[in-house]
Every structure is written in C-alpha cells, then in structure tokens.
Design a protein around this motif. Structure first.
Motif, mmCIF file in Angstrom:
data_model
loop_
_atom_site.group_PDB
_atom_site.id
_atom_site.type_symbol
_atom_site.label_atom_id
_atom_site.label_comp_id
_atom_site.label_asym_id
_atom_site.label_seq_id
_atom_site.Cartn_x
_atom_site.Cartn_y
_atom_site.Cartn_z
ATOM 1 N N PHE A 152 2.350 22.829 -24.930
ATOM 2 C CA PHE A 152 2.889 21.496 -24.638
ATOM 3 C C PHE A 152 3.255 21.370 -23.165
ATOM 4 C CE2 PHE A 152 6.699 18.688 -24.418
ATOM 5 C CZ PHE A 152 6.068 17.497 -24.761
ATOM 6 N N GLN A 153 2.869 20.255 -22.541
ATOM 7 C CA GLN A 153 3.117 20.061 -21.112
ATOM 8 C C GLN A 153 3.848 18.755 -20.810
ATOM 9 O OE1 GLN A 153 -0.786 20.455 -19.318
ATOM 10 N NE2 GLN A 153 -0.641 22.687 -19.266
ATOM 11 N N GLY A 154 4.327 18.073 -21.826
ATOM 12 C CA GLY A 154 4.980 16.787 -21.615
ATOM 13 C C GLY A 154 6.477 16.913 -21.412
ATOM 14 N N SER A 155 7.157 15.795 -21.501
ATOM 15 C CA SER A 155 8.604 15.739 -21.346
ATOM 16 C C SER A 155 9.280 16.013 -22.690
ATOM 17 C CB SER A 155 9.019 14.357 -20.846
ATOM 18 O OG SER A 155 8.738 13.371 -21.838
ATOM 19 N N LYS A 156 10.605 16.209 -22.634
ATOM 20 C CA LYS A 156 11.342 16.450 -23.864
ATOM 21 C C LYS A 156 11.264 15.236 -24.784
ATOM 22 C CE LYS A 156 15.747 17.885 -25.825
ATOM 23 N NZ LYS A 156 17.162 18.259 -25.604
ATOM 24 N N GLU A 157 11.221 14.043 -24.214
ATOM 25 C CA GLU A 157 11.137 12.825 -25.022
ATOM 26 C C GLU A 157 9.801 12.729 -25.752
ATOM 27 O OE1 GLU A 157 14.299 12.781 -22.396
ATOM 28 O OE2 GLU A 157 12.165 12.972 -21.851
ATOM 29 N N GLU A 158 8.771 13.320 -25.187
ATOM 30 C CA GLU A 158 7.447 13.281 -25.816
ATOM 31 C C GLU A 158 7.257 14.400 -26.846
ATOM 32 O OE1 GLU A 158 4.554 11.677 -22.293
ATOM 33 O OE2 GLU A 158 5.515 13.638 -21.998
ATOM 34 N N PHE A 159 8.174 15.354 -26.848
ATOM 35 C CA PHE A 159 8.000 16.538 -27.689
ATOM 36 C C PHE A 159 8.035 16.244 -29.189
ATOM 37 C CE2 PHE A 159 9.574 20.372 -29.872
ATOM 38 C CZ PHE A 159 8.569 21.267 -29.518
ATOM 39 N N PRO A 160 8.943 15.395 -29.706
ATOM 40 C CA PRO A 160 9.002 15.198 -31.151
ATOM 41 C C PRO A 160 7.676 14.772 -31.778
ATOM 42 C CG PRO A 160 10.965 14.303 -30.142
ATOM 43 C CD PRO A 160 10.038 14.673 -29.022
ATOM 44 N N ALA A 161 6.979 13.842 -31.168
ATOM 45 C CA ALA A 161 5.697 13.385 -31.719
ATOM 46 C C ALA A 161 4.667 14.502 -31.669
ATOM 47 C CB ALA A 161 5.194 12.165 -30.945
ATOM 48 N N TYR A 162 4.677 15.243 -30.573
ATOM 49 C CA TYR A 162 3.739 16.370 -30.447
ATOM 50 C C TYR A 162 4.035 17.425 -31.503
ATOM 51 C CZ TYR A 162 1.402 20.481 -28.448
ATOM 52 O OH TYR A 162 0.624 21.593 -28.277
ATOM 53 N N PHE A 163 5.304 17.747 -31.670
ATOM 54 C CA PHE A 163 5.694 18.789 -32.624
ATOM 55 C C PHE A 163 5.348 18.387 -34.055
ATOM 56 C CE2 PHE A 163 9.061 20.894 -35.230
ATOM 57 C CZ PHE A 163 8.630 22.196 -35.039
ATOM 58 N N GLU A 164 5.578 17.135 -34.397
ATOM 59 C CA GLU A 164 5.252 16.654 -35.744
ATOM 60 C C GLU A 164 3.759 16.805 -36.032
ATOM 61 O OE1 GLU A 164 5.473 12.517 -38.381
ATOM 62 O OE2 GLU A 164 6.547 12.668 -36.475
ATOM 63 N N GLN A 165 2.920 16.441 -35.052
ATOM 64 C CA GLN A 165 1.474 16.570 -35.242
ATOM 65 C C GLN A 165 1.061 18.040 -35.321
ATOM 66 O OE1 GLN A 165 -0.835 14.009 -35.767
ATOM 67 N NE2 GLN A 165 -2.029 15.820 -36.363
ATOM 68 N N LEU A 166 1.703 18.886 -34.539
ATOM 69 C CA LEU A 166 1.415 20.318 -34.568
ATOM 70 C C LEU A 166 1.703 20.892 -35.958
ATOM 71 C CD1 LEU A 166 0.829 23.086 -33.247
ATOM 72 C CD2 LEU A 166 3.229 23.111 -32.499
ATOM 73 N N ILE A 167 2.852 20.553 -36.524
ATOM 74 C CA ILE A 167 3.194 21.037 -37.858
ATOM 75 C C ILE A 167 2.182 20.543 -38.881
ATOM 76 C CG2 ILE A 167 4.890 20.850 -39.717
ATOM 77 C CD1 ILE A 167 5.781 22.748 -37.565
ATOM 78 N N THR A 168 1.790 19.279 -38.771
ATOM 79 C CA THR A 168 0.789 18.714 -39.691
ATOM 80 C C THR A 168 -0.522 19.478 -39.609
ATOM 81 O OG1 THR A 168 1.758 16.507 -39.557
ATOM 82 C CG2 THR A 168 -0.532 16.642 -40.265
ATOM 83 N N ASP A 169 -0.960 19.789 -38.397
ATOM 84 C CA ASP A 169 -2.228 20.505 -38.208
ATOM 85 C C ASP A 169 -2.161 21.915 -38.789
ATOM 86 O OD1 ASP A 169 -3.185 18.280 -36.923
ATOM 87 O OD2 ASP A 169 -2.900 19.078 -34.898
ATOM 88 N N VAL A 170 -1.054 22.603 -38.571
ATOM 89 C CA VAL A 170 -0.911 23.958 -39.103
ATOM 90 C C VAL A 170 -0.881 23.926 -40.624
ATOM 91 C CG1 VAL A 170 0.602 25.977 -39.219
ATOM 92 C CG2 VAL A 170 0.224 24.836 -37.034
ATOM 93 N N GLU A 171 -0.148 22.991 -41.197
ATOM 94 C CA GLU A 171 -0.028 22.917 -42.656
ATOM 95 C C GLU A 171 -1.341 22.545 -43.327
ATOM 96 O OE1 GLU A 171 4.716 21.894 -43.220
ATOM 97 O OE2 GLU A 171 3.242 20.272 -43.395
ATOM 98 N N ALA A 172 -2.222 21.883 -42.618
ATOM 99 C CA ALA A 172 -3.511 21.486 -43.190
ATOM 100 C C ALA A 172 -4.506 22.638 -43.261
ATOM 101 C CB ALA A 172 -4.115 20.344 -42.370
ATOM 102 N N SER A 173 -4.174 23.777 -42.658
ATOM 103 C CA SER A 173 -5.146 24.874 -42.574
ATOM 104 C C SER A 173 -5.442 25.503 -43.927
ATOM 105 C CB SER A 173 -4.670 25.940 -41.583
ATOM 106 O OG SER A 173 -3.414 26.463 -41.968
ATOM 107 N N ARG A 174 -4.433 25.691 -44.785
ATOM 108 C CA ARG A 174 -4.619 26.236 -46.140
ATOM 109 C C ARG A 174 -3.617 25.564 -47.069
ATOM 110 N NH1 ARG A 174 -7.084 31.214 -46.843
ATOM 111 N NH2 ARG A 174 -7.273 30.528 -49.007
#
Length: 352
Positions: A65-87
């Motif tokens: 992640f290279q954005g600001s702290k304010e941009e982190f929540p949306a990035y983190f939510e998508q990251l968790i979604t992507d990881v959970e979709a793996s299996r």
C-alpha cells in the motif's frame, strides 16, 4: 525438518507442494497477488497452513500500500476480500483474516499506519506460532485417546492406521493434525505402519504424505482410494484418522474428497475413525454439514495428471474438492484443547 512456510523481512517463503515429491521448489515472494495465487493453485495447501499463509498474505498486501491513511480502509477491505476469495471451504483462512480485522478495528483510529502494520504483523506471526503449539497439543490428546480406545489391541500388537490426503507439516507448519498424531504414536511405539490413500485427483496422500513419512522413517504403504474398504474387510486397518477443512457445530466434517467413503467403510467394519483439527477449524456458525460451502475445482485436475492428458478435453467432469462426513460416523474429534468424544453440539461450542 520440513520448512513449509516462513516470513522474514517482508518476504513470504514457501515450499511449492505442486512439485513434490519429485522436486523441492522453494518460492520467495513479496507480492500478495502471487501469494493469493499460490493458495488458489494449491502450491500452499492444508487448512491450517492456508490460515497461516492468509495472515502473511494480508501483510504482503499491506506492505504494498502506498496511499494515505485515509485511503487505507477501502484498500484494506478489498485486500481482505481478495484473500478470502482464494479458497472458500477452509475456515482457517477466514479465522486468520478475522484476527487481522480485529487488530485493524481496535487500532486504526489512534495508531499510525506504521504502528498498525507492526501490530498486524505480530498477529500474523502469532497465528503461525499458535499453529505449531496446537499441533503438539493435538498429537498428545490424540495418542492418549488411541491408547484408551484400542487398549485391547495394543496388548497384542502394534497398530496399522489409515489416513487420507496430507495433514502433516506440509499442511500446518507444525508437526501436523492427523499426521502429527500418527508421528507421535509412532514415536511412542503404538504404530507398526501407516496406510496412506492416494487422494485423487491431486494425489496429496501419494505425493505428500508418503514423502513426509519417508522423511520421518515411518513404515507405510500407499493405496488407491477405493482400496481401503477391502483392507478393512481383511482386518488390515485398526483405525483411521484424517484432518478437516471445516467442522460444523454438530461435528459434521468437510475434508478432502474420499474421506466420507473411508468413514462409511470404517463404520461398517467397526473401526474407530477420528478427525484431528485445531479449534480454528470449527465453525459454530454452521449448524451442520449441509451448510458447508464445497469447492468445485477445474475439470482438468481430473482429466490430467501432472500435465499428461488421461481423458479427452471434452470429457464431462464433476470435481468436488471436499466431501462431508456426518458426525455419527466418527469415533471422535481430536482438537488442540481436548479429544471430543460424542455430544458434539454441546462440547464443540464449549471449546471454541
């Protein structure tokens, strides 16, 4: 010592299990996208190890992640979604992402991103460390239960055990779940040999469990999945023990496809059949096995073996990765907290 997975200096290193036993191929990556793909393609596999890998994969994603702290929540939510979709079936994966989400929710408002990442990394490492400790406790509970249940046989001779798929270091990062119990039982002189079913279509039993048993110098035979009933009929198997990818609140268990058939045969022949899995594999939000999501994988896994076509590309295929064994077919469920013998609805809820 088999080094199935490790994380150091922002790099995830894992043993690519698709190439075993013919080649030991270690991969090092800083990319969460590559790590997600490793989980999807079974380069990293086994429910507990998937949980460990998921924790470290989230850390890789955060590091990118290279954005600001304010941009982190949306990035983190998508990251968790992507990881959970793996299996979708292995609940340990969701256990790991939930642990990291807890750390995020508790600390995001007040911490700097640097401090938040450090706390999340510590949580991911603890998931790994806990898995190693869980395996050791599970092995002890399992061996003690086997001593009780098979005491009369042990007075006469050592035991022969059936297992399915791979549940050792390659699946957990520790000594293993079911295979961890087997290893300790061998060390304590209870087991004469292991029967490992091949575990089609990806042959985790033939490729991985056999390889681990060779590393441990434990006597074994590999069999085709459909052979176990005949061996039981001939009195060649004393008990069975396998792992789990998800356990419902009533004890119904999803495990590698073929497990249900072994359990039915064991029940028919009066042979104890156990599940060994950490408490993180128990999903008390699911009442029974009918509610467990069962992954259906690419048809080419069945139509090909190591890239060699064994059926026409147009052959219709049903390729479920898991089946569900009803709890009434089980002698017990061995966890890292205790051996649960019957009354699963009440007992499993107590230990989760």
């Amino acid at each position: 010592m088999i080094d199935a997975i490790s994380f150091q200096n922002g790099t995830l290193r894992y043993l690519d299990q698709r190439f075993l036993p013919l080649k030991e191929n270690y991969v090092a990556t800083k990319s969460h996208i590559e790590a997600i793909e490793a989980i999807k393609t079974l380069a990293v596999r086994g429910a507990p190890l998937i949980g460990v890998a998921a924790g470290y994969t989230v850390i890789l994603g955060i590091n990118a992640f290279q954005g600001s702290k304010e941009e982190f929540p949306a990035y983190f939510e998508q990251l968790i979604t992507d990881v959970e979709a793996s299996r979708p079936t292995a609940v340990n994966l969701f256990f790991a992402t939930a642990r990291l989400m807890e750390v995020y929710n508790a600390n995001y408002a007040e911490d700097s991103l640097e401090s938040l990442v450090a706390k999340m990394l510590a949580a991911a490492v603890k998931i790994h460390d806990d898995e190693i400790d869980n395996c050791d406790r599970m092995a002890r509970f399992g061996v003690d239960q086997i001593r009780k249940d098979l005491a009369s046989t042990l007075k006469k001779r050592k035991l022969t055990v059936l297992t399915h798929c791979n549940t050792g270091t390659l699946a957990t990062g520790g000594s293993g779940t079911a295979l961890g119990v087997i290893k300790l039982a061998w060390q304590e002189g209870l087991i004469e040999k292991v029967i490992t079913a091949e575990s089609r279509p990806l042959l985790q039993g033939l490729r991985l469990t056999a390889w681990e048993l060779e590393q441990e110098n434990i006597p074994f035979y590999s069999i085709s999945d459909s052979s176990s009933a005949f061996l039981m009929q001939k009195g060649m198997i004393d008990f069975g023990i396998v792992g789990a990818d998800r356990i419902a609140a009533n004890g119904d268990t999803a495990n590698k496809i073929g497990t249900y058939a072994h359990a039915v045969s064991a029940d028919r022949h009066g042979i104890p059949f156990y599940i060994a899995a950490p408490v993180s594999t128990i999903d008390i939000t699911i009442d029974n096995g009918t509610q467990i999501p069962i992954e259906e994988r690419n048809a080419d896994e069945l139509r090909t073996i190591f890239g060699t076509q064994v059926a026409t590309p147009t052959t219709p295929v049903i390729n479920y990765a898991f089946d569900v064994t009803p709890s009434e077919l089980l002698r017990g469920i061995i966890t890292d907290k205790k051996a649960v013998i019957g009354n699963y609805v009440e007992e499993l809820r107590k230990i989760v």
